[in-house]
Design a protein around this motif. Structure first.
Motif, PDB file in Angstrom:
ATOM      1  N   ALA A  36       0.649  -1.226  -0.530  1.00 50.91           N
ATOM      2  CA  ALA A  36       0.070  -0.027  -0.221  1.00 50.91           C
ATOM      3  C   ALA A  36       1.153   1.491  -0.102  1.00 50.91           C
ATOM      4  O   ALA A  36       0.503   2.069  -0.766  1.00 50.91           O
ATOM      5  CB  ALA A  36      -1.016  -0.037   1.908  1.00 50.91           C
ATOM      6  N   GLY A  37       1.938   1.095   0.683  1.00 45.70           N
ATOM      7  CA  GLY A  37       2.534   2.217   0.158  1.00 45.70           C
ATOM      8  C   GLY A  37       3.199   2.337  -1.165  1.00 45.70           C
ATOM      9  O   GLY A  37       3.533   3.819  -1.537  1.00 45.70           O
ATOM     10  N   ASN A  45       6.631   2.213   2.848  1.00 42.49           N
ATOM     11  CA  ASN A  45       6.595   3.662   2.621  1.00 42.49           C
ATOM     12  C   ASN A  45       6.181   3.991   4.726  1.00 42.49           C
ATOM     13  O   ASN A  45       5.079   2.874   4.589  1.00 42.49           O
ATOM     14  CB  ASN A  45       6.318   4.417   1.610  1.00 42.49           C
ATOM     15  CG  ASN A  45       5.981   5.471   2.437  1.00 42.49           C
ATOM     16  OD1 ASN A  45       6.822   6.382   3.012  1.00 42.49           O
ATOM     17  ND2 ASN A  45       4.990   6.657   1.940  1.00 42.49           N
ATOM     18  N   TYR A  81       3.327   5.428   5.523  1.00 42.62           N
ATOM     19  CA  TYR A  81       2.089   6.183   5.699  1.00 42.62           C
ATOM     20  C   TYR A  81       0.970   6.889   6.250  1.00 42.62           C
ATOM     21  O   TYR A  81       0.645   8.098   5.896  1.00 42.62           O
ATOM     22  CB  TYR A  81       1.481   5.815   4.100  1.00 42.62           C
ATOM     23  CG  TYR A  81       0.425   4.244   3.974  1.00 42.62           C
ATOM     24  CD1 TYR A  81      -0.266   4.409   4.865  1.00 42.62           C
ATOM     25  CD2 TYR A  81       1.555   3.609   3.732  1.00 42.62           C
ATOM     26  CE1 TYR A  81      -0.776   3.174   4.835  1.00 42.62           C
ATOM     27  CE2 TYR A  81       1.630   2.604   4.191  1.00 42.62           C
ATOM     28  CZ  TYR A  81      -0.289   1.702   4.743  1.00 42.62           C
ATOM     29  OH  TYR A  81      -0.642   0.747   4.946  1.00 42.62           O
ATOM     30  N   PHE A 114       1.467   3.262  -3.451  1.00 44.47           N
ATOM     31  CA  PHE A 114       0.157   4.154  -3.523  1.00 44.47           C
ATOM     32  C   PHE A 114      -0.295   5.565  -3.216  1.00 44.47           C
ATOM     33  O   PHE A 114      -0.600   6.192  -3.293  1.00 44.47           O
ATOM     34  CB  PHE A 114      -1.048   2.859  -3.871  1.00 44.47           C
ATOM     35  CG  PHE A 114      -0.729   1.550  -4.899  1.00 44.47           C
ATOM     36  CD1 PHE A 114      -0.757   2.243  -5.848  1.00 44.47           C
ATOM     37  CD2 PHE A 114      -1.244   0.824  -4.381  1.00 44.47           C
ATOM     38  CE1 PHE A 114      -0.996   1.014  -6.866  1.00 44.47           C
ATOM     39  CE2 PHE A 114      -0.889  -0.238  -4.807  1.00 44.47           C
ATOM     40  CZ  PHE A 114      -0.735  -0.309  -6.267  1.00 44.47           C
ATOM     41  N   ILE A 115       0.366   4.985  -2.068  1.00 37.71           N
ATOM     42  CA  ILE A 115       0.161   6.590  -1.277  1.00 37.71           C
ATOM     43  C   ILE A 115       1.103   6.957  -0.500  1.00 37.71           C
ATOM     44  O   ILE A 115       2.759   6.600  -0.028  1.00 37.71           O
ATOM     45  CB  ILE A 115      -0.477   6.200   0.469  1.00 37.71           C
ATOM     46  CG1 ILE A 115      -1.224   4.934  -0.264  1.00 37.71           C
ATOM     47  CG2 ILE A 115      -1.005   7.366   1.537  1.00 37.71           C
ATOM     48  CD1 ILE A 115      -2.067   4.323   1.458  1.00 37.71           C
ATOM     49  N   GLY A 116       1.129   8.614  -0.545  1.00 39.05           N
ATOM     50  CA  GLY A 116       2.483   9.112   0.132  1.00 39.05           C
ATOM     51  C   GLY A 116       4.319   9.845  -1.609  1.00 39.05           C
ATOM     52  O   GLY A 116       3.369   9.689  -2.425  1.00 39.05           O
ATOM     53  N   LYS A 122       5.256   6.799  -2.431  1.00 40.18           N
ATOM     54  CA  LYS A 122       5.406   6.012  -3.063  1.00 40.18           C
ATOM     55  C   LYS A 122       6.502   5.420  -3.161  1.00 40.18           C
ATOM     56  O   LYS A 122       6.956   4.568  -4.491  1.00 40.18           O
ATOM     57  CB  LYS A 122       5.085   6.264  -4.107  1.00 40.18           C
ATOM     58  CG  LYS A 122       3.697   6.839  -4.693  1.00 40.18           C
ATOM     59  CD  LYS A 122       3.194   6.559  -6.435  1.00 40.18           C
ATOM     60  CE  LYS A 122       1.622   7.856  -6.693  1.00 40.18           C
ATOM     61  NZ  LYS A 122       1.244   8.568  -5.424  1.00 40.18           N
TER      62      LYS A 122
END
Lengths: 145, 175
Positions: free
Chosen positions: A86-87, A97, A99, A89-91, A93
């Motif tokens: 999921a890291g 990550n 996030y 796609f958020i923050g 990238k």
């Protein structure tokens, strides 16, 4: 596998729950105090192993339990991996990550995704250790049949 | 501190030697336990409670399983005959030990003296973990943020171990 004597059964009955709770404490407070997912998971597995050794396999249907622990293990490592993915796609990238907002340092709900990793890795470790233990016991029982 | 650690290391070496040479397998397993639990005290003295907790739990679980296996199967050691294959194996092991000791001595010469273990990377971790990850436990901050790939690998190893045990030990298979 037979259970042990009455004394062992009673002591295991009293202690196993406490060990289980302590494992959960170590796991959830992994980002604040010494410990974390691996230690907490091993403690939880230890409480289950204690109960199984004390009470024997006659009262519990081990094969059913083994399917459950194997499934739990697979699902929790999958969720931990998905948290890392999921890291992407958020923050910023990046894989792994952090996030979520890091919150106030030192509180129980802080440090972003780290507590979530701790919890899912802990469940995975506990389920994997119990699965290995159950596999050994079931193997022995199948040999004896 | 150094004296205590040396005494503990001496205990561990004695325990390991006894575990190899014991005639009774049960006492060999117990002697192997000495090594593990001395390591726990070493970790505590070196201020690594995280490792100490994991080590004590894992050591206990493996010791229980090993004792159960010994009680269930046999307590006597197998006799091994010394033939040519054995001699080749032993000499290979000796060569490897000498090589390892050589490189180990070379490497320890480059390390900081005992007690001054903070290297450049360690300083960065100690100084910035709390502000960058928000975790007050340095070890968890490093495990799940700076070195997340390592942790993923460890978890995968455990997963693979469980799958391997299941696939080897299930004779009849699930129905």
């Amino acid at each position: 596998m037979k259970g042990m004597s009455l004394i062992v059964k009673k002591v295991a009955q009293l202690i196993a729950g406490l060990i289980f709770l302590y494992g959960i404490y170590i796991m959830v407070h992994g980002h604040l105090t010494p410990g974390g997912g691996f230690a907490g998971g091993a403690l939880i597995a230890g409480s289950y192993i204690l109960a199984i050794l004390a009470y024997g396999s006659d009262t519990i249907k081990l094969k059913k339990e083994e399917t459950g622990t194997s499934l739990t293990e697979s699902i929790s490592i999958f969720i931990a991996l998905m948290l890392a993915v999921a890291g992407f796609f958020i923050g910023t990238k990046v894989f792994f990550n952090n996030y979520l907002p890091s919150g106030k340092i030192g509180e129980l709900i802080s440090a972003g995704v780290i507590p979530l990793y701790n919890i899912f890795i802990g469940i995975e470790v506990a389920a994997a250790l119990i699965t290995i233990f159950l596999a050994l016991i079931i193997y022995k029982e199948e040999i004896e049949e | 501190m150094e004296l205590t650690l040396s005494i503990l290391l001496g205990f561990m070496i004695i325990g390991a030697l006894f575990a190899i040479h014991a005639k009774d397998l049960l006492s060999a397993v117990i002697a192997a336990g000495i090594v593990g639990y001395s390591l726990v005290i070493c970790f505590l003295l070196l201020k690594a409670p995280d490792l100490a907790i994991v080590q004590i739990v894992v050591e206990t679980i493996t010791l229980i399983i090993m004792v159960a296996v010994v009680l269930d199967s046999t307590r006597e050691e197998l006799k091994v005959k010394v033939d040519r294959q054995q001699i080749i194996n032993i000499s290979l092991a000796l060569i490897f030990i000498v090589l390892l000791a050589f490189f180990f001595v070379q490497a320890t010469g480059k390390l900081n003296p005992f007690g001054e273990h903070t290297l450049r990377m360690a300083n960065a971790y100690v100084g910035e973990t709390a502000s960058k990850t928000g975790s007050t436990n340095l070890v968890t901050g490093v495990l799940f943020d700076f070195r997340g790939y390592d942790t993923l690998g460890e978890a995968t190893i455990l997963f693979t171990a469980a799958i391997g045990v299941l696939s080897i030990l299930r004779i009849k298979g699930r129905k």
